[in-house]
Design a protein around this motif. Sequence first.
Motif, PDB file in Angstrom:
ATOM      1  N   ARG A 193       0.836  -1.199   0.000  1.00  0.00           N
ATOM      2  CA  ARG A 193       0.000   0.000   0.000  1.00  0.00           C
ATOM      3  C   ARG A 193       0.872   1.251   0.000  1.00  0.00           C
ATOM      4  NH1 ARG A 193      -3.500   1.863   5.263  1.00  0.00           N
ATOM      5  NH2 ARG A 193      -4.424   3.726   4.358  1.00  0.00           N
ATOM      6  N   VAL A 194       0.546   2.219  -0.825  1.00  0.00           N
ATOM      7  CA  VAL A 194       1.251   3.504  -0.798  1.00  0.00           C
ATOM      8  C   VAL A 194       0.686   4.321   0.350  1.00  0.00           C
ATOM      9  CG1 VAL A 194       1.760   5.636  -2.030  1.00  0.00           C
ATOM     10  CG2 VAL A 194       1.690   3.465  -3.273  1.00  0.00           C
ATOM     11  N   VAL A 195       1.510   4.655   1.329  1.00  0.00           N
ATOM     12  CA  VAL A 195       1.016   5.336   2.522  1.00  0.00           C
ATOM     13  C   VAL A 195       1.360   6.821   2.578  1.00  0.00           C
ATOM     14  CG1 VAL A 195       1.019   3.195   3.872  1.00  0.00           C
ATOM     15  CG2 VAL A 195       3.023   4.685   3.943  1.00  0.00           C
ATOM     16  N   LEU A 213       2.253   8.187  11.260  1.00  0.00           N
ATOM     17  CA  LEU A 213       1.223   7.232  10.828  1.00  0.00           C
ATOM     18  C   LEU A 213       1.358   5.919  11.587  1.00  0.00           C
ATOM     19  CD1 LEU A 213       1.267   7.682   6.938  1.00  0.00           C
ATOM     20  CD2 LEU A 213      -0.693   8.103   8.447  1.00  0.00           C
ATOM     21  N   SER A 216       0.515   6.395  15.421  1.00  0.00           N
ATOM     22  CA  SER A 216      -0.920   6.551  15.686  1.00  0.00           C
ATOM     23  C   SER A 216      -1.695   5.268  15.396  1.00  0.00           C
ATOM     24  CB  SER A 216      -1.481   7.674  14.820  1.00  0.00           C
ATOM     25  OG  SER A 216      -1.494   7.262  13.456  1.00  0.00           O
ATOM     26  N   GLY A 217      -1.022   4.274  14.814  1.00  0.00           N
ATOM     27  CA  GLY A 217      -1.717   3.034  14.487  1.00  0.00           C
ATOM     28  C   GLY A 217      -2.512   3.103  13.198  1.00  0.00           C
ATOM     29  N   ARG A 218      -2.391   4.228  12.486  1.00  0.00           N
ATOM     30  CA  ARG A 218      -3.131   4.374  11.223  1.00  0.00           C
ATOM     31  C   ARG A 218      -2.602   3.434  10.152  1.00  0.00           C
ATOM     32  NH1 ARG A 218      -6.693   9.110  10.331  1.00  0.00           N
ATOM     33  NH2 ARG A 218      -7.271   8.751   8.180  1.00  0.00           N
ATOM     34  N   VAL A 219      -1.308   3.166  10.231  1.00  0.00           N
ATOM     35  CA  VAL A 219      -0.707   2.151   9.369  1.00  0.00           C
ATOM     36  C   VAL A 219       0.102   1.252  10.301  1.00  0.00           C
ATOM     37  CG1 VAL A 219       0.807   1.717   7.416  1.00  0.00           C
ATOM     38  CG2 VAL A 219      -0.520   3.826   7.491  1.00  0.00           C
TER      39      VAL A 219
ATOM     40  N   ARG B  92     -10.795   1.854  11.695  1.00  0.00           N
ATOM     41  CA  ARG B  92      -9.773   0.838  11.932  1.00  0.00           C
ATOM     42  C   ARG B  92     -10.357  -0.529  11.626  1.00  0.00           C
ATOM     43  NH1 ARG B  92      -6.640   3.587  15.934  1.00  0.00           N
ATOM     44  NH2 ARG B  92      -6.358   5.596  14.927  1.00  0.00           N
ATOM     45  N   ASP B 182      -5.192   3.987  -6.453  1.00  0.00           N
ATOM     46  CA  ASP B 182      -5.788   3.505  -5.211  1.00  0.00           C
ATOM     47  C   ASP B 182      -5.044   4.021  -3.978  1.00  0.00           C
ATOM     48  OD1 ASP B 182      -7.837   2.219  -3.953  1.00  0.00           O
ATOM     49  OD2 ASP B 182      -6.838   0.281  -3.844  1.00  0.00           O
ATOM     50  N   ILE B 183      -4.498   5.243  -4.075  1.00  0.00           N
ATOM     51  CA  ILE B 183      -3.711   5.794  -2.972  1.00  0.00           C
ATOM     52  C   ILE B 183      -4.545   6.721  -2.097  1.00  0.00           C
ATOM     53  CG2 ILE B 183      -1.709   7.216  -2.372  1.00  0.00           C
ATOM     54  CD1 ILE B 183      -0.403   6.209  -4.990  1.00  0.00           C
ATOM     55  N   ALA B 199      -2.452  10.549   1.218  1.00  0.00           N
ATOM     56  CA  ALA B 199      -2.350   9.086   1.163  1.00  0.00           C
ATOM     57  C   ALA B 199      -2.971   8.554   2.453  1.00  0.00           C
ATOM     58  CB  ALA B 199      -0.903   8.651   0.971  1.00  0.00           C
ATOM     59  N   ALA B 200      -2.209   7.814   3.263  1.00  0.00           N
ATOM     60  CA  ALA B 200      -2.787   7.188   4.450  1.00  0.00           C
ATOM     61  C   ALA B 200      -3.121   8.172   5.567  1.00  0.00           C
ATOM     62  CB  ALA B 200      -1.824   6.115   4.984  1.00  0.00           C
ATOM     63  N   GLU B 201      -2.554   9.400   5.514  1.00  0.00           N
ATOM     64  CA  GLU B 201      -2.743  10.321   6.640  1.00  0.00           C
ATOM     65  C   GLU B 201      -4.160  10.890   6.710  1.00  0.00           C
ATOM     66  OE1 GLU B 201      -1.231  10.959   3.896  1.00  0.00           O
ATOM     67  OE2 GLU B 201      -1.230  13.084   3.330  1.00  0.00           O
TER      68      GLU B 201
END
Lengths: 299, 299
Positions: A193-195, A213, A216-219, B92, B182-183, B199-201
Amino acid sequence: MTRPDTDHRPPPSVAGEPLAIIAAGDAVPFEVATAAAALGRRLMVIGLEGVADERLKAFPFEALKWGQFGRLEHLLAAHGTRDIVLIGAVDRRPDFSAIGLDFGTLKYLPRLIKAMAGGDDSVLSSLVKALEELGYRVVGAHEVAPTLVAAAGLVAGPAPNKSDREDAALALAAARAIGALDIGQGAVAVGGRVVALEAAEGTDAMLERVVALRDSGRVRWKGRAGALAKRSKPQQDIRVDMPAIGPNTVERVARAGLAGIAIEPGRVLIAERAETLRRATESGTFIYAVADEAAPGGA
Amino acid sequence: MTRPDTDHRPPPSVAGEPLAIIAAGDAVPFEVATAAAALGRRLMVIGLEGVADERLKAFPFEALKWGQFGRLEHLLAAHGTRDIVLIGAVDRRPDFSAIGLDFGTLKYLPRLIKAMAGGDDSVLSSLVKALEELGYRVVGAHEVAPTLVAAAGLVAGPAPNKSDREDAALALAAARAIGALDIGQGAVAVGGRVVALEAAEGTDAMLERVVALRDSGRVRWKGRAGALAKRSKPQQDIRVDMPAIGPNTVERVARAGLAGIAIEPGRVLIAERAETLRRATESGTFIYAVADEAAPGGA
């Protein structure tokens, strides 16, 4: 800056030939000068006043203020050089109060003012254009100091495992996509996954974000996994604006819990190479140069 | 989740017809329920225990634990519904200790475990698949409550000027590019430059970053300029995962000094619409729905 079709010419590294290095900030100009001198180039370093590395004074050195284009012309002519390297960090637009305008600059002023309004890239491309109009050849640091970039393969650290290689490819592809839009040169992928994607914040801030990230447990991931990718933009003129990694990049990648760094071969500068490689080895962080099919410098 | 060719069907909003809303966290499920009830749907709300909005108990309500798939089947059958909306934040992966596995779930367990390993999207798509296999029709919140999305044009706040419209288009294009990979779903452009990519943030953290970029002088502009873009990923199944903006988004956009928010018409949910629009008007922040040629829901 765009320079689509000139990256494949042979490096003009001819022993004894003069070379002028116009140096802005950071440690890279010193490394370029050292490598080019080792290849036998007859150097003149023209350092931007207040920002150029003091160590550059070990070479024939002249100081220059932003805006002294007339003086620059004079220095270049006196050195009898045809090749010029523009290198070093130019983080911000020039501080106008520190600009020492000279007569030679005046004729370029309208163009320069226009360029400054468009950001650093435009200032550099205007400078390149002006130098080329005067008959000079602007060459890339990697052309006069080819040891500063990497050939394809493992550069340092442990070999990436399959999952890390997949993340490296994914991050490189993402960096390529945002590079094609002229947005940024970096991306981070973990576990397929691109984070994180880099835009104006820069690579360091992006890596700090990856730490956050994860905190914080987001990733989530265990141990070391994933990769930071750094590559040039497909349309980028790497003669004057080359992506770079250095010791600090390795530190931050390790701290973020990433397994390593994936770079484009031949087009990403490894600053402070010995120190960068040492830290990669010590911290167990891979540096892996991998070409993708579609990259201009790849395959 | 991928669902390429089913977004253009007519909304199945038939007064008197039963509808089940499976509600996770945040305020949106309550708004969807309210809007769908206003259109005459005969509702049953099935709220995820511990996260569903308490206000949902104003409607016929049943509480459900993660993992009670057997109970879910029973409730849906009892309500005689064919249409199901899955709505609300699932930030989550489910907390396994809070999962109340029942017999109906056991047969789906291997699939569910596999899905959980792949992240939230996979959990949702497995749930959708399982429901569809049972003969249910999973519909989008925008289909049963079309007032929650925007038609093309200015939604609230001052009309964006030419430069802001250009930034809006640029940010939407960047968001589209990273969405295709899909980012992420968001991007920020100011003064003709994309300065942040999500992205994930998440969007909030990206907007905080824009504040920091401006504070540090890394990106400079005067007054209010530029736009946050939010849009769906081209391949996204917006039935179960719809991009959203809300009052908080407006606050953060205004605080970042951006001129406004550009969204994709029909495919971005405006949460707490009255409050969101009020804050946009009060803070002088545009909300502008603009279709791009290439967008699936656009034109």
